[in-house]
Design a protein around this motif. Structure first.
Motif, mmCIF file in Angstrom:
data_model
loop_
_atom_site.group_PDB
_atom_site.id
_atom_site.type_symbol
_atom_site.label_atom_id
_atom_site.label_comp_id
_atom_site.label_asym_id
_atom_site.label_seq_id
_atom_site.Cartn_x
_atom_site.Cartn_y
_atom_site.Cartn_z
ATOM 1 N N LYS A 159 0.826 -1.154 -0.137
ATOM 2 C CA LYS A 159 0.114 0.100 -0.116
ATOM 3 C C LYS A 159 0.800 1.332 -0.038
ATOM 4 O O LYS A 159 1.842 1.384 0.946
ATOM 5 C CB LYS A 159 -0.990 0.064 1.335
ATOM 6 C CG LYS A 159 -2.029 -1.083 1.194
ATOM 7 C CD LYS A 159 -2.967 -1.107 2.293
ATOM 8 C CE LYS A 159 -3.721 -2.351 2.488
ATOM 9 N NZ LYS A 159 -5.005 -2.018 1.316
ATOM 10 N N LEU A 164 -2.382 4.136 2.997
ATOM 11 C CA LEU A 164 -2.062 4.061 4.501
ATOM 12 C C LEU A 164 -2.741 5.280 5.056
ATOM 13 O O LEU A 164 -3.489 4.814 6.208
ATOM 14 C CB LEU A 164 -0.558 3.903 4.752
ATOM 15 C CG LEU A 164 0.318 2.874 4.050
ATOM 16 C CD1 LEU A 164 1.556 2.952 4.486
ATOM 17 C CD2 LEU A 164 -0.369 1.493 4.704
ATOM 18 N N ASP A 167 -6.484 4.786 5.549
ATOM 19 C CA ASP A 167 -6.953 3.378 6.498
ATOM 20 C C ASP A 167 -6.973 4.015 7.951
ATOM 21 O O ASP A 167 -6.056 3.992 8.671
ATOM 22 C CB ASP A 167 -5.847 2.301 6.488
ATOM 23 C CG ASP A 167 -6.222 1.285 7.197
ATOM 24 O OD1 ASP A 167 -7.039 1.331 8.092
ATOM 25 O OD2 ASP A 167 -5.758 0.099 6.627
ATOM 26 N N TYR A 209 0.362 -5.052 5.005
ATOM 27 C CA TYR A 209 0.146 -3.854 4.241
ATOM 28 C C TYR A 209 1.379 -3.845 3.126
ATOM 29 O O TYR A 209 1.404 -2.874 2.239
ATOM 30 C CB TYR A 209 0.390 -2.763 5.005
ATOM 31 C CG TYR A 209 -0.695 -2.700 6.101
ATOM 32 C CD1 TYR A 209 -1.918 -1.964 5.879
ATOM 33 C CD2 TYR A 209 -0.543 -3.103 7.336
ATOM 34 C CE1 TYR A 209 -2.942 -1.894 6.964
ATOM 35 C CE2 TYR A 209 -1.564 -3.298 8.381
ATOM 36 C CZ TYR A 209 -2.622 -2.642 8.158
ATOM 37 O OH TYR A 209 -3.835 -2.516 9.115
#
Length: 246
Positions: A159, A164, A167, A209
């Motif tokens: 990501k 990020l 999120d 991730y």
């Protein structure tokens, strides 16, 4: 608490809910947490769909436990694995258990083992129900275990910074951990930050991730200042982070 890497672990695998492609990565991951004194895998070995497991068992000295499916639609494997786990628990010879399955039927087992003061590491696919994940001290998604050593992300896409930052769960988790572990100046040593995160979110893993280490993930968010401070007179350095909002 004993040193984590010296823990004596019982590794119990549900063959019906795990793939042999993870075995090398699985055992390498378990070695980070202790020594696998017992390695057992449960299933109906007369069934052709478990044939792919057989080579892996011989190569890694995993003991297959035969469990016939006496009743159609009932998972006899789960029952056998749970009974064995309780028998091993009562021997008081182990410091923790590794439960490999994506089945929620092991939720109560994980909780019971933790009630006895032992650590539980869960391993399962991303489809694993949340109650089982939450019942473990730490839960590792097996998708990250299929990766090649030269590939950080394996089957998971890394990501980028924007993803990020968007999120919310991740951002709040990192910020709360830094706040909890920080000193009066707002700086926090990365190790306590990681420990706090592990307690709050058993399934947290930078590899989910696309990053191999927590420090790399934190840096990629661009939400924190980072410092590498020397430790003693040696060459090693400790990572400290601080929320940029401060």
């Amino acid at each position: 608490m004993d040193n984590e890497t010296t823990r004596k672990l019982a590794v119990l695998i549900d063959a019906d809910n795990a793939q042999p492609s993870i075995i090398e990565g699985l055992l390498a991951e378990i070695a980070k947490y202790g020594t696998a004194n017992v390695k057992r895998i449960y299933g109906d070995w007369t069934s052709p769909h478990l044939k792919s497991w057989k080579d892996a068992l011989l190569q890694h000295s995993i003991q297959p436990i035969q469990q016939f499916g006496y009743t159609r639609g009932k998972n006899a494997t789960d029952s056998a694995m749970i009974i064995d786990a309780m028998d091993l628990l009562y021997t008081e010879k182990f410091d923790g258990f590794c439960l490999i399955s994506s089945d929620s039927d092991f939720t109560k087992l994980a909780a019971r083992i933790r009630e006895s003061g032992l650590v539980v590491y869960g391993f399962g696919e991303r489809k694993t129900p949340e109650p089982f994940v939450a019942a473990c001290d730490k839960f590792i998604y097996t998708e990250v275990l299929r990766q090649d050593e030269d590939e950080v992300t394996g089957s998971l896409e890394r990501k980028n910074t924007n993803q990020l930052k968007q999120d919310t769960k991740l951002v709040n988790l990192l910020r709360n951990a830094v706040k909890a572990a920080s000193d009066e100046s707002g700086w926090a040593h990365l190790a306590p930050v990681g420990s706090y995160i592990a307690k709050q979110s058993p399934d947290f893993d930078p590899r989910n991730y696309g990053y191999s280490k927590l420090g790399e993930l934190v840096e990629a968010t661009h939400l924190f200042e980072m410092e590498h401070r020397p430790v003693g007179e040696g060459q090693s350095k400790a990572i400290y982070i601080k929320d940029k909002r401060k």
